[in-house]
Design a protein around this motif. Structure first.
Motif, mmCIF file in Angstrom:
data_model
loop_
_atom_site.group_PDB
_atom_site.id
_atom_site.type_symbol
_atom_site.label_atom_id
_atom_site.label_comp_id
_atom_site.label_asym_id
_atom_site.label_seq_id
_atom_site.Cartn_x
_atom_site.Cartn_y
_atom_site.Cartn_z
ATOM 1 N N LEU A 15 46.349 32.147 9.664
ATOM 2 C CA LEU A 15 45.482 31.273 8.875
ATOM 3 C C LEU A 15 44.057 31.830 8.950
ATOM 4 O O LEU A 15 43.506 31.962 10.039
ATOM 5 N N ASP A 16 43.497 32.164 7.781
ATOM 6 C CA ASP A 16 42.155 32.747 7.744
ATOM 7 C C ASP A 16 41.168 31.663 7.307
ATOM 8 O O ASP A 16 41.180 31.246 6.155
ATOM 9 N N LEU A 17 40.336 31.246 8.235
ATOM 10 C CA LEU A 17 39.465 30.111 7.916
ATOM 11 C C LEU A 17 38.175 30.516 7.201
ATOM 12 O O LEU A 17 37.336 29.667 6.931
ATOM 13 N N SER A 18 38.045 31.799 6.881
ATOM 14 C CA SER A 18 36.828 32.215 6.174
ATOM 15 C C SER A 18 36.945 31.988 4.673
ATOM 16 O O SER A 18 36.003 32.188 3.930
ATOM 17 N N GLN A 19 38.143 31.606 4.228
ATOM 18 C CA GLN A 19 38.322 31.402 2.787
ATOM 19 C C GLN A 19 39.203 30.187 2.515
ATOM 20 O O GLN A 19 39.949 29.776 3.403
ATOM 21 N N PRO A 20 39.131 29.647 1.284
ATOM 22 C CA PRO A 20 39.999 28.500 0.982
ATOM 23 C C PRO A 20 41.464 28.909 1.122
ATOM 24 O O PRO A 20 41.818 30.059 0.838
ATOM 25 N N VAL A 21 42.265 27.967 1.572
ATOM 26 C CA VAL A 21 43.672 28.301 1.806
ATOM 27 C C VAL A 21 44.403 28.473 0.478
ATOM 28 O O VAL A 21 44.367 27.597 -0.382
ATOM 29 N N HIS A 22 45.068 29.589 0.332
ATOM 30 C CA HIS A 22 45.797 29.912 -0.896
ATOM 31 C C HIS A 22 47.152 29.201 -0.901
ATOM 32 O O HIS A 22 47.818 29.152 0.128
ATOM 33 N N PRO A 23 47.565 28.667 -2.064
ATOM 34 C CA PRO A 23 48.858 27.962 -2.102
ATOM 35 C C PRO A 23 50.024 28.804 -1.577
ATOM 36 O O PRO A 23 50.921 28.274 -0.908
ATOM 37 N N SER A 24 50.020 30.114 -1.853
ATOM 38 C CA SER A 24 51.152 30.924 -1.379
ATOM 39 C C SER A 24 51.135 31.014 0.147
ATOM 40 O O SER A 24 52.179 31.106 0.799
ATOM 41 N N PHE A 25 49.931 30.953 0.715
ATOM 42 C CA PHE A 25 49.861 30.977 2.171
ATOM 43 C C PHE A 25 50.447 29.696 2.768
ATOM 44 O O PHE A 25 51.095 29.718 3.816
ATOM 45 N N LEU A 26 50.219 28.576 2.036
ATOM 46 C CA LEU A 26 50.721 27.289 2.559
ATOM 47 C C LEU A 26 52.244 27.309 2.699
ATOM 48 O O LEU A 26 52.797 26.701 3.617
ATOM 49 N N THR A 27 52.900 28.035 1.796
ATOM 50 C CA THR A 27 54.361 28.134 1.897
ATOM 51 C C THR A 27 54.743 28.855 3.193
ATOM 52 O O THR A 27 55.610 28.388 3.941
ATOM 53 N N SER A 28 54.069 29.992 3.472
ATOM 54 C CA SER A 28 54.443 30.673 4.725
ATOM 55 C C SER A 28 54.052 29.867 5.953
ATOM 56 O O SER A 28 54.753 29.896 6.965
ATOM 57 N N LEU A 29 52.945 29.127 5.838
ATOM 58 C CA LEU A 29 52.540 28.298 6.974
ATOM 59 C C LEU A 29 53.585 27.216 7.238
ATOM 60 O O LEU A 29 54.000 26.997 8.383
ATOM 61 N N SER A 30 54.047 26.553 6.175
ATOM 62 C CA SER A 30 55.017 25.474 6.408
ATOM 63 C C SER A 30 56.343 26.052 6.912
ATOM 64 O O SER A 30 56.991 25.463 7.780
ATOM 65 N N GLN A 31 56.709 27.243 6.415
ATOM 66 C CA GLN A 31 57.952 27.851 6.928
ATOM 67 C C GLN A 31 57.819 28.178 8.416
ATOM 68 O O GLN A 31 58.721 27.929 9.208
ATOM 69 N N ALA A 32 56.658 28.745 8.776
ATOM 70 C CA ALA A 32 56.450 29.118 10.184
ATOM 71 C C ALA A 32 56.445 27.880 11.083
ATOM 72 O O ALA A 32 56.998 27.893 12.184
ATOM 73 N N CYS A 33 55.823 26.794 10.582
ATOM 74 C CA CYS A 33 55.750 25.582 11.407
ATOM 75 C C CYS A 33 57.124 24.940 11.559
ATOM 76 O O CYS A 33 57.406 24.277 12.549
ATOM 77 N N GLU A 34 57.949 25.129 10.554
ATOM 78 C CA GLU A 34 59.282 24.549 10.612
ATOM 79 C C GLU A 34 60.212 25.408 11.483
ATOM 80 O O GLU A 34 60.988 24.918 12.287
ATOM 81 N N GLU A 35 60.083 26.717 11.319
ATOM 82 C CA GLU A 35 61.005 27.621 11.996
ATOM 83 C C GLU A 35 60.578 27.922 13.429
ATOM 84 O O GLU A 35 61.372 27.917 14.353
ATOM 85 N N TRP A 36 59.283 28.208 13.603
ATOM 86 C CA TRP A 36 58.794 28.681 14.902
ATOM 87 C C TRP A 36 57.888 27.694 15.613
ATOM 88 O O TRP A 36 57.793 27.726 16.851
ATOM 89 N N GLY A 37 57.163 26.906 14.831
ATOM 90 C CA GLY A 37 56.169 26.035 15.460
ATOM 91 C C GLY A 37 54.976 26.800 15.994
ATOM 92 O O GLY A 37 54.203 26.287 16.805
ATOM 93 N N PHE A 38 54.835 28.036 15.563
ATOM 94 C CA PHE A 38 53.728 28.888 16.016
ATOM 95 C C PHE A 38 53.105 29.629 14.838
ATOM 96 O O PHE A 38 53.819 30.033 13.919
ATOM 97 N N PHE A 39 51.802 29.815 14.869
ATOM 98 C CA PHE A 39 51.120 30.719 13.931
ATOM 99 C C PHE A 39 49.805 31.157 14.556
ATOM 100 O O PHE A 39 49.479 30.755 15.687
ATOM 101 N N HIS A 40 49.077 32.025 13.841
ATOM 102 C CA HIS A 40 47.787 32.498 14.355
ATOM 103 C C HIS A 40 46.653 31.962 13.486
ATOM 104 O O HIS A 40 46.864 31.592 12.341
ATOM 105 N N VAL A 41 45.436 31.997 14.036
ATOM 106 C CA VAL A 41 44.270 31.659 13.234
ATOM 107 C C VAL A 41 43.194 32.714 13.457
ATOM 108 O O VAL A 41 43.004 33.187 14.579
ATOM 109 N N MET A 42 42.542 33.130 12.366
ATOM 110 C CA MET A 42 41.440 34.094 12.483
ATOM 111 C C MET A 42 40.202 33.571 11.759
ATOM 112 O O MET A 42 40.289 32.587 11.019
ATOM 113 N N ASN A 43 39.082 34.208 11.999
ATOM 114 C CA ASN A 43 37.791 33.728 11.487
ATOM 115 C C ASN A 43 37.619 32.251 11.832
ATOM 116 O O ASN A 43 37.256 31.430 11.002
ATOM 117 N N HIS A 44 37.897 31.970 13.086
ATOM 118 C CA HIS A 44 37.914 30.588 13.579
ATOM 119 C C HIS A 44 36.543 30.093 14.016
ATOM 120 O O HIS A 44 36.393 28.941 14.414
#
Ligand SMILES: O=C(O)CCC(=O)C(=O)O
Ligand SMILES: [Fe+2]
Length: 323
Positions: A15-44
């Motif tokens: 998750l890159d917080l330096s820019q607005p979240v892109h809809p396509s990114f939201l799909t990978s984020l929700s998949q990761a949260c469902e499958e792994w429960g883990f993700f990364h964050v940058m420009n935090h």
């Protein structure tokens, strides 16, 4: 001879917080949260210098003699320190609680040093308040990933009274070990809504796949690890996964991490909103009071970190009627 394919490395979304979240990114984020429960964050927004400073100050505290540290717990009135041989032989930690990180750090410091060590308290205050802001932004992105407009609907109403606490963790180096892998912190799930982890360059954090495989979460400069905790799994009716994870240590290598836990207020009744459950889906958890769950976990796991088996499922799962 047939060679086994090496396991494909898992690319967790960043998750890159330096820019607005892109809809396509939201799909990978929700998949990761469902499958792994883990993700990364940058420009935090947390400068590397601040991590270095918190780590240095933490190292200093952990290097104090055991009897000084024991003034902070577990048997003293203040109870911010967990010595070795409780969670594991290698794990010791100091807890700094929000929302007033300054006061919390000061109360620990006052027990440790004759003079006020304002550098420690002020640095922890800065770190804590930055983590609070970061947690809010991450929860917002996670809600967006669950559905269009959910961050507008639920961020204020459900997450506005969340509170955070920070755990500074020192893992002493294992010396004589027979097994190759030594657990610094055994398999567990977090009790938080989300947890944000800074691990030093040593690595060692591992997440568990649904199939039970351990997967390394390699440290990457400039990024932090985020994982979903039990409260969020409960609140999302299991759509967001609070996965088991652990820390493995290398022989002779010291490790330090800073874990920030963002939690509902104690009195909050955790119940997935109907929209989150979704039409036609069954509710899998009964409503529960946040503090009751924390108490349930504490009473079940003292000194048994390596055997943790109790989660929100054990506490609040509804027995679904068989049709
Ligand atoms: O030390 C770490 O990297 C993670 C610690 C952790 O999982 C925890 O404190 O709950
Ligand atoms: Fe954890």
């Amino acid at each position: 001879m047939i060679m086994n394919e090496p396991p494909t490395p898992i690319q967790l979304p960043v998750l890159d917080l330096s820019q607005p979240v892109h809809p396509s990114f939201l799909t990978s984020l929700s998949q990761a949260c469902e499958e792994w429960g883990f993700f990364h964050v940058m420009n935090h927004g947390i400068p590397q210098d601040l991590f270095s400073k918190v780590c240095l100050l933490s190292k200093h505290i952990f290097s104090l003699p055991a009897d000084s540290k024991l003034k902070l717990g577990p048997s003293s009135s203040i109870k911010t320190y967990t010595p070795r041989f409780i969670a594991s032989p290698f794990f010791e930690s100091l807890r700094i609680a929000g929302p007033d990180f300054l006061a919390s750090a000061k109360s620990s410091v006052a027990e440790l040093f004759d003079q006020q060590n304002s550098e420690f308290s002020e640095t922890l205050q800065e770190y804590g308040s930055k983590m609070v802001e970061l947690s809010k932004r991450i929860v917002e992105a996670v809600l967006m990933s669950l559905g269009d407009g959910y961050e507008r609907k639920f961020n204020e109403s459900e997450f506005n009274n969340c509170q955070g606490y920070l755990r500074l963790v020192n893992y002493s180096p294992p010396e004589c070990v027979e097994d190759e892998e030594v657990e610094g912190l055994g398999m567990h799930t977090d009790m938080s809504c989300i947890t944000i982890v800074y691990q030093d360059e040593i690595g060692g954090l591992q997440m568990r796949s649904k199939g039970g495989e351990w997967i390394d979460i390699t440290p990457c400069e400039g990024t932090l690890v985020v994982n979903i905790g039990d409260l969020m799994q409960g609140w999302s009716n299991g759509r967001l996964r609070s996965s088991e994870h652990r820390v493995v240590l290398k022989r002779f290598v010291n490790r330090l991490s800073l874990a920030f836990f963002w939690c509902f207020e104690d009195e909050k009744v955790v119940l997935a909103p109907d929209e989150i459950v979704g039409e036609g889906n069954s509710r899998i958890y009964k409503p529960f009071v946040c503090l009751e769950y924390l108490k349930f976990r504490e009473s079940n796991e003292e000194g048994k970190y390596e055997k943790v088996g109790y989660t929100v499922k054990d506490f609040a799962a509804l027995k679904l009627e068989m049709k």
